[in-house]
Design a protein around this motif. Structure first.
Motif, PDB file in Angstrom:
ATOM      1  N   VAL A  94       0.973  -1.245   0.021  1.00  0.00           N
ATOM      2  CA  VAL A  94       0.067  -0.085   0.157  1.00  0.00           C
ATOM      3  C   VAL A  94       1.012   1.246  -0.062  1.00  0.00           C
ATOM      4  N   GLY A  95       1.106   1.793  -1.124  1.00  0.00           N
ATOM      5  CA  GLY A  95       1.699   2.947  -1.361  1.00  0.00           C
ATOM      6  C   GLY A  95       3.291   3.006  -0.820  1.00  0.00           C
ATOM      7  N   GLY A  96       3.613   1.511  -0.953  1.00  0.00           N
ATOM      8  CA  GLY A  96       5.279   1.430  -0.550  1.00  0.00           C
ATOM      9  C   GLY A  96       5.427   0.606   0.607  1.00  0.00           C
ATOM     10  N   TYR A  99       1.863  -5.004   3.784  1.00  0.00           N
ATOM     11  CA  TYR A  99       1.312  -5.429   5.055  1.00  0.00           C
ATOM     12  C   TYR A  99       0.819  -6.860   4.679  1.00  0.00           C
ATOM     13  N   LYS A 100       0.962  -7.729   5.593  1.00  0.00           N
ATOM     14  CA  LYS A 100       0.582  -9.355   5.600  1.00  0.00           C
ATOM     15  C   LYS A 100      -0.916  -9.441   6.195  1.00  0.00           C
ATOM     16  N   HIS A 140      -1.626   4.792   7.237  1.00  0.00           N
ATOM     17  CA  HIS A 140      -2.881   4.847   8.203  1.00  0.00           C
ATOM     18  C   HIS A 140      -3.224   3.358   8.094  1.00  0.00           C
ATOM     19  N   PHE A 141      -3.101   2.577   6.949  1.00  0.00           N
ATOM     20  CA  PHE A 141      -3.757   1.292   6.535  1.00  0.00           C
ATOM     21  C   PHE A 141      -4.030   0.384   7.629  1.00  0.00           C
ATOM     22  N   ARG A 142      -2.904   0.422   8.615  1.00  0.00           N
ATOM     23  CA  ARG A 142      -3.161  -0.602   9.802  1.00  0.00           C
ATOM     24  C   ARG A 142      -4.511  -0.278  10.456  1.00  0.00           C
TER      25      ARG A 142
END
Length: 323
Positions: A94-96, A99-100, A140-142
């Protein structure tokens, strides 16, 4: 005649002594028999108690075995979920930022962009390293992933700029409930215009529904009867400021939420809580719950609450909720 006289004279004392000896022997035999019967009874009672103890122990062991079996089944189910996650593991770029996660997490909330992407209905292209690339800011994808996993908005950040950025991401991924939760958090708290007692009364009067006043008698959590009116709509006070007000005689028959609200000098008196009230991240000062019903069953959710002077008239709630 003399011989017969002598025989009679000699038989009388001997006969008495024999009878006395026989009587004494009979008493001894009876006492011994009673003692033997007593010991036999004691032994039987002891054996019966041992049998009962053995039976209790057998029941306890069976219960322990059943509990261990249930725990093992729960572990197996949990491991199935783990294996499911492991077998459907997905790497996102996601944008570099990598995330797993798992396919089940990404498709957990229906009607979202991520659920559509990874539903299996569409062909997706991987990077050379096997990751799926999404051209968005991954900072903030987390928070997006955590919401998909738990469906909980109580752990979102409090910084306004971060929330505004996160709202853009939630809108992009079409996660409507998360967007709604963020909008509630961004709602301004109007300290100069808090809800007055009159406004609370007006709202409480609408609880009755359709202009018809109905009432019902309840027993408070500390054992005292009271009468309350019906409330027939979902009530949401998220982000409100309520000062110097009393909620009196209200049946909260649907969900009640004061998330991110400010309550100061507020009293809940003779209220019935039929669902768990939510005070997550609220600021509560001098708030009291008096003669209310349902709080011990539907214990208030008070995650990350700032409280000072909050009291319940049921000691159990003070001990469990206020620490």
């Amino acid at each position: 005649i003399s011989l017969r006289y002598i025989e009679l004279r000699m038989s009388e004392p001997w006969q008495a002594e024999v009878n006395a000896a026989i009587g004494k022997a009979s008493d001894i035999l009876r006492q011994k028999q009673e003692l033997l019967d007593k010991r036999i009874k004691q032994q039987e009672e002891k054996e019966a108690e041992m049998e009962r103890a053995t039976q209790r122990r057998r029941v306890e062991m069976l219960a322990d075995v059943e509990q261990q079996r249930q725990e093992l089944e729960e572990e197996k189910m949990a491991m199935k979920d783990v294996h499911k996650f492991q077998s459907s593991q997905i790497t996102l770029d996601v944008g570099g930022i990598r995330y797993k996660t798992s396919r089940s997490t990404l498709t957990k909330v229906p009607n979202t962009m991520l659920a559509a992407m990874f539903s299996g209905r569409h062909e997706l292209i991987r990077n050379e390293d096997g990751a799926y690339f999404i051209d968005r800011d991954g900072t903030h994808f987390r928070y997006i992933l955590n919401y998909l996993r738990d469906g909980d908005t109580s752990n979102l950040p409090t910084d306004t700029e971060v929330l505004e950025d996160l709202l853009k991401e939630a809108d992009f991924y079409q996660i409507d409930r998360l967007s709604a939760g963020i909008n509630y958090l961004l709602r301004p708290l109007t300290w100069n215009n808090p809800m007055s007692q009159k406004e609370v009364n007006n709202i409480s009067s609408s609880f009755r529904g359709y202009g018809k006043v109905e009432s019902e008698t309840f027993t408070s959590d500390n054992g005292h009867p009271f009468t309350a009116v019906y409330y027939n709509r979902e009530n949401n006070f998220d982000g409100h400021v309520i000062i110097d007000a009393t909620f009196s005689g209200v049946i909260f028959s649907d969900s009640l939420s004061f998330c991110n609200s400010v309550l100061r000098n507020v009293t809940f008196r003779h209220c019935c809580f039929e669902h768990q009230p939510n005070f997550t991240k609220a600021t509560m000062t001098n708030v009291s719950f008096q003669e209310c019903s349902g709080l011990t069953k539907n214990m208030p959710l008070m995650t990350r609450v700032k409280h000072n002077g909050v009291t319940f008239d049921v000691p159990e709630l003070n001990d469990k909720l206020l620490y």
